[in-house]
Design a protein around this motif. Sequence first.
Motif, PDB file in Angstrom:
ATOM      1  N   ASP A 114      -1.323   4.775   3.962  1.00  0.00           N
ATOM      2  CA  ASP A 114      -2.087   3.756   4.683  1.00  0.00           C
ATOM      3  C   ASP A 114      -1.265   3.144   5.814  1.00  0.00           C
ATOM      4  O   ASP A 114      -1.817   2.748   6.835  1.00  0.00           O
ATOM      5  CB  ASP A 114      -2.518   2.635   3.727  1.00  0.00           C
ATOM      6  CG  ASP A 114      -3.361   3.156   2.587  1.00  0.00           C
ATOM      7  OD1 ASP A 114      -4.262   3.975   2.842  1.00  0.00           O
ATOM      8  OD2 ASP A 114      -3.110   2.761   1.438  1.00  0.00           O
ATOM      9  N   ARG A 141      -9.523  -3.524   4.692  1.00  0.00           N
ATOM     10  CA  ARG A 141      -8.721  -4.526   4.007  1.00  0.00           C
ATOM     11  C   ARG A 141      -9.232  -5.933   4.342  1.00  0.00           C
ATOM     12  O   ARG A 141      -9.245  -6.827   3.493  1.00  0.00           O
ATOM     13  CB  ARG A 141      -7.252  -4.376   4.418  1.00  0.00           C
ATOM     14  CG  ARG A 141      -6.321  -5.155   3.555  1.00  0.00           C
ATOM     15  CD  ARG A 141      -4.901  -4.940   3.937  1.00  0.00           C
ATOM     16  NE  ARG A 141      -4.786  -5.104   5.376  1.00  0.00           N
ATOM     17  CZ  ARG A 141      -3.751  -4.740   6.096  1.00  0.00           C
ATOM     18  NH1 ARG A 141      -2.736  -4.197   5.514  1.00  0.00           N
ATOM     19  NH2 ARG A 141      -3.709  -4.925   7.384  1.00  0.00           N
ATOM     20  N   SER A 149       0.837  -1.204   0.000  1.00  0.00           N
ATOM     21  CA  SER A 149       0.000   0.000   0.000  1.00  0.00           C
ATOM     22  C   SER A 149       0.871   1.253   0.000  1.00  0.00           C
ATOM     23  O   SER A 149       2.076   1.188  -0.059  1.00  0.00           O
ATOM     24  CB  SER A 149      -0.874   0.072   1.240  1.00  0.00           C
ATOM     25  OG  SER A 149      -1.158  -1.138   1.775  1.00  0.00           O
TER      26      SER A 149
END
Length: 174
Positions: free
Chosen positions: A141, A171, A58
């Motif tokens: 993130d 997620r 991410s």
Amino acid sequence: MMNVLANSLVSLDKSLDIKALRQQIKQETGLTVRRMDVFTLIALLAVFRAKQGVDLTSRIGLYSCADYFSSDLMQSMLLDVHNREAIKPLSFVASVGNAANYYLASAYSITGPNLFIGSDKLGMEKNQLLAQADIQSGIIDIAILVMWQEDDKTRQCSVKIIENADFSSERDKD
């Protein structure tokens, strides 16, 4: 709220030969570690150990701190100046605190914010506050927090990888 995904602490005796350290890091991580100072090497190892089992695909930011840069390297450069010898260009570049961050970001493909602060007190907490601001703003993130410390005998690098609890929940739904 932040989730701590991983922690790592690498502690090395200052008497450890840099060539032996480079060899150890190269064997454990597979990274090319030529011409790096101990300050950078210990961080590469600490991040490598912390990131095991953590998905770092991410948007990631890197936040680090120390109350010094590379003290051995700085001392060496000061002695070179005192002895009227030329300072090695790579030594000068490595003496800048953010040079270690450059190598960390390059080795671990970190493309988000990349900050180094000088801090002798509450360094990890200050890093976490900076990272939380970027996480809450939606810039990243996940944050990798790095802190170097040393005394007369030991060098340490601690790493904490954090994420927003909301990002973790999203997620898990996927």
